[in-house]
Design an enzyme around this catalytic site. Sequence first.
Site, mmCIF file in Angstrom:
data_model
loop_
_atom_site.group_PDB
_atom_site.id
_atom_site.type_symbol
_atom_site.label_atom_id
_atom_site.label_comp_id
_atom_site.label_asym_id
_atom_site.label_seq_id
_atom_site.Cartn_x
_atom_site.Cartn_y
_atom_site.Cartn_z
ATOM 1 N N GLU A 1 -0.596 0.816 2.112
ATOM 2 C CA GLU A 1 -1.663 1.081 1.149
ATOM 3 C C GLU A 1 -1.055 1.738 -0.083
ATOM 4 O O GLU A 1 -0.552 2.866 -0.005
ATOM 5 C CB GLU A 1 -2.701 2.044 1.760
ATOM 6 C CG GLU A 1 -3.497 1.465 2.907
ATOM 7 C CD GLU A 1 -4.806 0.841 2.450
ATOM 8 O OE1 GLU A 1 -5.155 0.981 1.263
ATOM 9 O OE2 GLU A 1 -5.480 0.219 3.294
HETATM 10 ZN ZN LIG Z 1 -7.790 -3.112 1.528
#
Ligand SMILES: [Zn+2]
Length: 355
Positions: free
Chosen positions: A292
């Site tokens: 992320e």
């Molecule tokens: Zn995502």
Amino acid sequence: MRSKLAAVAVAAALAGGVVVASPVAATAGTAPSPVATAALTSAIPANLVPARPSPQEVRRALARIARDSDGRVRLGTIGRTNEGRPIRLATVGYGPTRLLYVTQQHGDEPLGTPAAIRALWTLGVPRTAWHRWLLSRVTIDVVVQANPDGAVRNQRYNHDPDASGPYTEPGVGYDMNRFHNPLTPVADNPVPESRAILRLWRATEPRIVVDYHMQGRYRQPDGRETTASILWPTSPLASSAAVTAGRRLAVRNYDAMTYVARANVTRYPGGDYEGIARNAYGILGSASLLVELSDLPEDRTEFQIRTAYVSMLATAQGAADRSIWRIDPARADAIPERGPAIPDAPAELARADAA
Ligand SMILES: [Zn+2]
């Protein structure tokens, strides 16, 4: 030490391409691997791909790479979206160890896509001894911009006005990163983008799967801002062997992102649901990792793309030289937990905790 050497090699590679000054390379006191140093000395064309490419810009960039690589980067389509857009696959390498990278399942989380396009260029276009070595050991499949219908709308979901039920925005579409459940027959899966990736997994059985997303903005206990978070499979359905492999892959990525890309990396607080790609491909037996990138201000966009790019190269090299599998998986426990959200981050960036 091996992982540090590999990180130095990636740093040396980057110094010639996407410019980065690496303190690791400067302070390690060890010459970078001559093979990898020689491998990646060509600069990536500055106009190869924009930071937030449209599907057309993805198509053009991949076509250019396929041409400039003399076909070493091969292009394909693994399915069609509900609007008929191709779900694009780019493949580089001929080796027995298969890898799968996926970008932009959530259409409004774009930066893994330019990172993947740059990585494909770096792996596919220059031709050195290091490239021949790497590409003889691994075959890397990249699903580039997995949700193009969502990308053109800058939305999380795919495009399906008939969507309803859990993990949907009714009337808008499905959250495709909840529809990789390997326990659901593929033919019963309502999401064409997820079906395509599941079928690709079945066809290639990759040893490694890395899925690139974006998150909001978070502060670490020491005051630094988190720039990336990572997590391995947490589903109880994943075997201990697969979880261990995912934890080794996480440590490899933590080291490369921290010491080469200079990212501030934490553990992502993700859930156990088996429909999440990170869990699903762990359940199927791959070393699986979620990456992320934080949604930082515009002037940090290049930094974020580079973090994902470093992750992709470091994962490829660690799979090729097998150093990933020698990592102590217990080191994953030392990856710090993510801190609290930054309260003054713009509202649209404070997205829900949902990979
Ligand atoms: Zn995502």
